[in-house]
Structure formats: structure tokens, C-alpha cells
Design a protein around this motif. Sequence first.
Motif, short mmCIF file in Angstrom:
data_model
loop_
_atom_site.label_atom_id
_atom_site.label_comp_id
_atom_site.label_asym_id
_atom_site.label_seq_id
_atom_site.Cartn_x
_atom_site.Cartn_y
_atom_site.Cartn_z
N GLN A 94 0.73 -1.10 -0.13
CA GLN A 94 0.29 -0.18 -0.26
C GLN A 94 0.42 1.82 0.42
O GLN A 94 0.16 2.18 -1.07
CB GLN A 94 -0.71 0.41 1.11
N SER A 126 -0.92 -7.51 -6.17
CA SER A 126 -2.19 -7.23 -5.87
C SER A 126 -3.65 -8.58 -4.72
O SER A 126 -3.01 -9.57 -5.94
CB SER A 126 -3.44 -7.17 -6.39
N GLU A 149 -9.79 -3.66 -4.29
CA GLU A 149 -9.74 -3.13 -3.44
C GLU A 149 -8.31 -2.26 -2.96
O GLU A 149 -8.05 -0.57 -2.87
CB GLU A 149 -10.15 -3.17 -1.76
N GLU A 150 -7.01 -2.21 -3.54
CA GLU A 150 -5.65 -2.14 -2.68
C GLU A 150 -5.19 -1.04 -4.06
O GLU A 150 -4.83 0.02 -3.62
CB GLU A 150 -4.36 -2.71 -3.39
N ASP A 206 -7.89 0.99 -4.96
CA ASP A 206 -9.23 2.33 -4.32
C ASP A 206 -8.06 3.63 -4.16
O ASP A 206 -8.32 4.38 -4.99
CB ASP A 206 -9.45 1.81 -2.95
N VAL A 207 -7.20 4.04 -3.25
CA VAL A 207 -6.26 5.09 -4.03
C VAL A 207 -5.39 5.79 -4.75
O VAL A 207 -5.80 7.08 -5.65
CB VAL A 207 -4.79 4.90 -2.68
N LEU A 213 -7.96 4.97 -8.04
CA LEU A 213 -9.40 4.89 -7.95
C LEU A 213 -10.25 6.17 -7.20
O LEU A 213 -10.85 7.24 -8.35
CB LEU A 213 -10.27 3.53 -8.04
N LYS A 214 -9.94 6.46 -6.56
CA LYS A 214 -10.66 7.81 -5.67
C LYS A 214 -9.77 9.03 -7.03
O LYS A 214 -10.70 9.81 -6.79
CB LYS A 214 -10.51 8.22 -4.21
N ASN A 274 -7.75 5.36 -13.42
CA ASN A 274 -8.86 3.49 -14.08
C ASN A 274 -7.97 2.42 -13.81
O ASN A 274 -6.40 2.64 -14.34
CB ASN A 274 -9.35 4.10 -15.65
N ASN A 294 -9.95 -5.41 -13.53
CA ASN A 294 -11.02 -4.79 -12.26
C ASN A 294 -12.18 -6.03 -12.44
O ASN A 294 -12.24 -6.77 -13.09
CB ASN A 294 -12.01 -3.95 -12.53
N ASN A 295 -13.94 -5.24 -11.33
CA ASN A 295 -13.88 -6.76 -10.91
C ASN A 295 -14.66 -7.19 -12.56
O ASN A 295 -16.12 -8.32 -12.62
CB ASN A 295 -15.20 -5.73 -9.93
#
Length: 189
Positions: free
Chosen positions: A86, A112, A116-117, A119-120, A122-123, A127, A131-132
Motif C-alpha cells: 500500500q 495485488s 481494493e488495493e 482504491d487510492v 481510483l479515488k 482507472n 477489475n471486478n
Amino acid sequence: MNNVSYFPMMLKGFGETYGIASVSKTPISRSHSFKLPYPYKYERSDVEKRIIMRSLVKIDGVQIAFYNTHLSYENVKMPNGQSLRQAQIEYILELLESDPCPYKIVVGDFNSLSFEEFDVLLKEGYNIVNNNDNRLDTYRGDDAEFLAIDNVVYSESLELIESGKNDSDCSDHNMIYATFKTVMRAENI
């Protein structure tokens, strides 16, 4: 100018010499490597030091900051208690945010444990290709539960056109590919 950029990892005690390389159809004008966060003052044989490299390439007249990395897989903590991986992802975000080039791509083995790793990143408007909604199990080994460990991170100034993976036995990973087009926004002019 060259179409290949390589930075070796001069690690003692691992019994291997390797590094990170980028190969481009177009010339690479500049390359730099940066050390990723590492939790110890001295090198330890059970935790590899890692780098990220940045290369500038021009494709159809558009300059792109192309990053290549290989993050830690070890489950260790930084002195502040944060996971090593992270901390490395947050460092990559700092690099991206300080990069004046509007078009940015980061590729590599992120090791990974989950999407979710990211997310920092993506926020902050970045992109990811893997991904899911478009899960690409790239790791071919049998020693991990989460196999979608490789990814392509890209800036909002790029639009993903196509992506997928090529299965191959050349490595313990299958290759991800992605095609983009530039998206011109007022702040990119």
C-alpha cells in the motif's frame, strides 16, 4: 534514442540478477527509475527492494508517460504500520500526481491481493484495466488465491478502447494488453 529501457536490480543474497524493462515500437526519449518504499534501513534477504521506471514515448505525436513496476508480494509492514504494498501504491500516486504529462500509463505486476488495493488511485481519477467487471487472472502459479495480480493503470485523459490477456507459457504470468485513445479536456490543452 532507443526503443528499450532497462533498469537492473542489483540485489545481493537473492541469487538472481533481474530488473524491469520497457520495450516500445516508438523511440523512448527519456527513462528514469525510482526506488519504491522499503521498510528496513538495511537490505534483508526475505524482502526484495523494488523500483518503478518512467519512460517518455511518443505515439502518433502524443507524448505519454509510461511507467513499469513490480510491487512487493511480501506481507510486511512499514514502520508506521501500513502494508508495504500500500505504501508503494501511494508512492506511485505521488509520482503520477507530480508528473506534468497529461497522458499516464502504469503497467506491472502489482502482486495485488484484491482490486481494493487500487482504491487510492481510483479515488484520484485513475482507472484500472483489470477489475471486478473485467477480471483477468494473469498469474499462472498455484501459490496464491487471487490471480488477477497484474494491471494497467491509466489517467482520465485516456479512454480504454480494448483490453484482454494473451495466454502464454513464456512466464508464470499471462500478458495484459490495452488499447487507448486520447481524450482532450480543457485542462490538457
